[in-house]
Design a protein around this motif. Structure first.
Motif, PDB file in Angstrom:
ATOM      1  N   LEU A 169      45.207  89.363  16.505  1.00 54.31           N
ATOM      2  CA  LEU A 169      44.152  88.734  17.095  1.00 54.31           C
ATOM      3  C   LEU A 169      44.552  87.785  18.172  1.00 54.31           C
ATOM      4  O   LEU A 169      45.541  86.886  18.156  1.00 54.31           O
ATOM      5  CB  LEU A 169      43.233  87.811  16.209  1.00 54.31           C
ATOM      6  CG  LEU A 169      42.938  88.672  14.883  1.00 54.31           C
ATOM      7  CD1 LEU A 169      42.368  87.661  13.841  1.00 54.31           C
ATOM      8  CD2 LEU A 169      41.812  89.779  15.405  1.00 54.31           C
ATOM      9  N   SER A 170      43.976  87.834  19.320  1.00 51.72           N
ATOM     10  CA  SER A 170      44.499  86.937  20.536  1.00 51.72           C
ATOM     11  C   SER A 170      43.271  86.727  21.483  1.00 51.72           C
ATOM     12  O   SER A 170      42.351  87.469  21.391  1.00 51.72           O
ATOM     13  CB  SER A 170      45.537  87.652  21.323  1.00 51.72           C
ATOM     14  OG  SER A 170      45.215  89.040  21.699  1.00 51.72           O
ATOM     15  N   ASP A 171      43.644  85.571  22.358  1.00 48.40           N
ATOM     16  CA  ASP A 171      42.476  85.476  23.214  1.00 48.40           C
ATOM     17  C   ASP A 171      43.312  85.692  24.632  1.00 48.40           C
ATOM     18  O   ASP A 171      44.057  85.301  24.953  1.00 48.40           O
ATOM     19  CB  ASP A 171      42.578  83.764  23.301  1.00 48.40           C
ATOM     20  CG  ASP A 171      41.340  83.169  24.201  1.00 48.40           C
ATOM     21  OD1 ASP A 171      40.889  84.183  25.128  1.00 48.40           O
ATOM     22  OD2 ASP A 171      41.041  82.071  23.812  1.00 48.40           O
ATOM     23  N   VAL A 172      42.484  86.524  25.172  1.00 49.73           N
ATOM     24  CA  VAL A 172      42.914  87.171  26.512  1.00 49.73           C
ATOM     25  C   VAL A 172      43.105  86.336  27.510  1.00 49.73           C
ATOM     26  O   VAL A 172      44.381  86.403  28.236  1.00 49.73           O
ATOM     27  CB  VAL A 172      41.960  88.410  26.783  1.00 49.73           C
ATOM     28  CG1 VAL A 172      42.526  89.253  28.263  1.00 49.73           C
ATOM     29  CG2 VAL A 172      41.956  89.622  25.695  1.00 49.73           C
TER      30      VAL A 172
ATOM     31  N   GLY B  90      34.532  84.316  28.610  1.00 50.18           N
ATOM     32  CA  GLY B  90      34.194  85.499  29.269  1.00 50.18           C
ATOM     33  C   GLY B  90      33.545  86.426  28.176  1.00 50.18           C
ATOM     34  O   GLY B  90      33.638  86.268  26.954  1.00 50.18           O
ATOM     35  N   ASP B  91      32.918  87.643  28.726  1.00 49.97           N
ATOM     36  CA  ASP B  91      32.353  88.508  27.822  1.00 49.97           C
ATOM     37  C   ASP B  91      33.341  89.442  26.977  1.00 49.97           C
ATOM     38  O   ASP B  91      33.009  89.830  25.729  1.00 49.97           O
ATOM     39  CB  ASP B  91      31.708  89.726  28.664  1.00 49.97           C
ATOM     40  CG  ASP B  91      30.396  88.958  29.234  1.00 49.97           C
ATOM     41  OD1 ASP B  91      29.993  87.888  28.890  1.00 49.97           O
ATOM     42  OD2 ASP B  91      29.651  89.510  30.234  1.00 49.97           O
ATOM     43  N   ARG B  92      34.527  89.337  27.395  1.00 52.03           N
ATOM     44  CA  ARG B  92      35.660  90.176  26.778  1.00 52.03           C
ATOM     45  C   ARG B  92      36.669  89.339  26.557  1.00 52.03           C
ATOM     46  O   ARG B  92      37.816  89.756  26.784  1.00 52.03           O
ATOM     47  CB  ARG B  92      35.661  91.669  27.268  1.00 52.03           C
ATOM     48  CG  ARG B  92      34.390  92.348  27.471  1.00 52.03           C
ATOM     49  CD  ARG B  92      34.669  93.663  28.383  1.00 52.03           C
ATOM     50  NE  ARG B  92      35.724  94.471  28.158  1.00 52.03           N
ATOM     51  CZ  ARG B  92      35.837  95.507  27.333  1.00 52.03           C
ATOM     52  NH1 ARG B  92      34.673  95.667  26.758  1.00 52.03           N
ATOM     53  NH2 ARG B  92      36.962  96.134  27.346  1.00 52.03           N
ATOM     54  N   ASP B  93      36.668  88.363  25.966  1.00 50.70           N
ATOM     55  CA  ASP B  93      37.647  87.172  25.929  1.00 50.70           C
ATOM     56  C   ASP B  93      38.474  87.349  24.758  1.00 50.70           C
ATOM     57  O   ASP B  93      39.691  87.101  25.022  1.00 50.70           O
ATOM     58  CB  ASP B  93      36.920  85.869  25.905  1.00 50.70           C
ATOM     59  CG  ASP B  93      38.020  84.609  25.919  1.00 50.70           C
ATOM     60  OD1 ASP B  93      39.101  84.974  26.654  1.00 50.70           O
ATOM     61  OD2 ASP B  93      37.838  83.740  25.460  1.00 50.70           O
ATOM     62  N   LYS B  94      37.988  88.077  23.705  1.00 46.11           N
ATOM     63  CA  LYS B  94      38.901  87.888  22.356  1.00 46.11           C
ATOM     64  C   LYS B  94      39.640  89.356  22.155  1.00 46.11           C
ATOM     65  O   LYS B  94      38.444  90.428  22.499  1.00 46.11           O
ATOM     66  CB  LYS B  94      38.118  87.575  21.086  1.00 46.11           C
ATOM     67  CG  LYS B  94      37.366  86.297  21.196  1.00 46.11           C
ATOM     68  CD  LYS B  94      38.251  85.282  21.360  1.00 46.11           C
ATOM     69  CE  LYS B  94      37.336  83.950  21.483  1.00 46.11           C
ATOM     70  NZ  LYS B  94      38.302  83.102  22.148  1.00 46.11           N
TER      71      LYS B  94
ATOM     72  N   VAL C 293      45.128 100.839  17.921  1.00 45.44           N
ATOM     73  CA  VAL C 293      44.129 100.851  18.700  1.00 45.44           C
ATOM     74  C   VAL C 293      43.779  99.527  19.208  1.00 45.44           C
ATOM     75  O   VAL C 293      44.093  98.585  18.325  1.00 45.44           O
ATOM     76  CB  VAL C 293      42.592 101.575  17.965  1.00 45.44           C
ATOM     77  CG1 VAL C 293      43.008 102.977  17.570  1.00 45.44           C
ATOM     78  CG2 VAL C 293      42.561 100.875  16.396  1.00 45.44           C
ATOM     79  N   SER C 294      42.898  99.117  20.202  1.00 48.70           N
ATOM     80  CA  SER C 294      42.599  97.897  20.446  1.00 48.70           C
ATOM     81  C   SER C 294      41.158  97.645  20.843  1.00 48.70           C
ATOM     82  O   SER C 294      40.575  98.964  21.225  1.00 48.70           O
ATOM     83  CB  SER C 294      43.645  97.131  21.535  1.00 48.70           C
ATOM     84  OG  SER C 294      43.230  97.860  22.844  1.00 48.70           O
ATOM     85  N   HIS C 295      40.570  96.436  20.873  1.00 44.79           N
ATOM     86  CA  HIS C 295      39.125  96.223  21.122  1.00 44.79           C
ATOM     87  C   HIS C 295      38.934  94.879  21.747  1.00 44.79           C
ATOM     88  O   HIS C 295      39.613  94.128  21.077  1.00 44.79           O
ATOM     89  CB  HIS C 295      38.236  96.673  19.882  1.00 44.79           C
ATOM     90  CG  HIS C 295      36.699  96.713  20.546  1.00 44.79           C
ATOM     91  ND1 HIS C 295      36.254  97.769  21.312  1.00 44.79           N
ATOM     92  CD2 HIS C 295      35.793  95.822  20.243  1.00 44.79           C
ATOM     93  CE1 HIS C 295      34.892  97.507  21.394  1.00 44.79           C
ATOM     94  NE2 HIS C 295      34.646  96.436  21.110  1.00 44.79           N
ATOM     95  N   GLN C 296      38.237  94.674  22.807  1.00 42.00           N
ATOM     96  CA  GLN C 296      37.788  93.438  23.375  1.00 42.00           C
ATOM     97  C   GLN C 296      36.623  93.142  23.160  1.00 42.00           C
ATOM     98  O   GLN C 296      35.772  94.062  23.750  1.00 42.00           O
ATOM     99  CB  GLN C 296      38.333  93.239  24.770  1.00 42.00           C
ATOM    100  CG  GLN C 296      40.022  93.355  25.094  1.00 42.00           C
ATOM    101  CD  GLN C 296      40.372  93.127  26.353  1.00 42.00           C
ATOM    102  OE1 GLN C 296      41.217  93.804  26.783  1.00 42.00           O
ATOM    103  NE2 GLN C 296      40.045  92.044  26.977  1.00 42.00           N
TER     104      GLN C 296
ATOM    105  N   MET D 288      33.616  90.671  16.411  1.00 38.11           N
ATOM    106  CA  MET D 288      33.116  91.685  17.206  1.00 38.11           C
ATOM    107  C   MET D 288      34.269  92.378  17.639  1.00 38.11           C
ATOM    108  O   MET D 288      34.146  93.780  17.568  1.00 38.11           O
ATOM    109  CB  MET D 288      32.377  91.282  18.490  1.00 38.11           C
ATOM    110  CG  MET D 288      30.774  90.726  17.873  1.00 38.11           C
ATOM    111  SD  MET D 288      29.939  89.998  19.383  1.00 38.11           S
ATOM    112  CE  MET D 288      30.114  91.455  20.715  1.00 38.11           C
ATOM    113  N   ALA D 289      35.303  91.882  18.186  1.00 40.03           N
ATOM    114  CA  ALA D 289      36.565  92.680  18.569  1.00 40.03           C
ATOM    115  C   ALA D 289      37.303  93.154  17.177  1.00 40.03           C
ATOM    116  O   ALA D 289      37.744  94.557  17.440  1.00 40.03           O
ATOM    117  CB  ALA D 289      37.762  91.577  19.204  1.00 40.03           C
TER     118      ALA D 289
END
Length: 114
Positions: A42-45, A51-55, A71-74, A80-81
């Motif tokens: 888990l990380s903070d981009v 932002g909308d896709r920050d995590k 696999v990854s998801h933002q 949600m991620a």
């Protein structure tokens, strides 16, 4: 199946780790016999900026006898991620491990569980 949770600087504590482990077990528990380890990162981009896709959630599964699947998801929030990444992982494992079972879910004669 071992579940390993990695967060930046150990952020989140025991509650976060327990919830991640439970979500992983629910999402890919049916593959438990075919997996040795699942790692969740888990990380903070973009750090302090919002932002909308920050995590970001990166999940790596290690099936026995096959290459690791990552696999990854933002998304805007960690849950949600994580849900997005675990959904992708379930589909990827379905595809990668499909040859181990026949179309009715029984063990395949091609897969030797030695």
């Amino acid at each position: 199946m071992q579940i390993q949770v990695n967060t930046p600087d150990g952020a989140g504590g025991a509650d976060l780790i327990a919830s991640v482990e439970q979500a992983v077990s629910e999402a890919v528990g049916r593959f438990e016999d075919h997996l040795t380890r699942v790692e969740v990162h888990l990380s903070d981009v973009n750090a302090a900026k919002g932002g909308d896709r920050d995590k970001r959630c990166l999940v790596e599964a290690r099936p026995t006898g096959k290459a690791p699947i990552a696999v990854s998801h933002q998304a805007a929030t960690v849950p949600m991620a994580m849900n997005g990444a675990l959904g992708k992982l379930g589909r990827a494992l379905d595809t990668a491990l499909a040859s181990r079972t026949d179309h009715k879910g029984n063990a395949s004669v091609r897969y030797d569980d030695v």
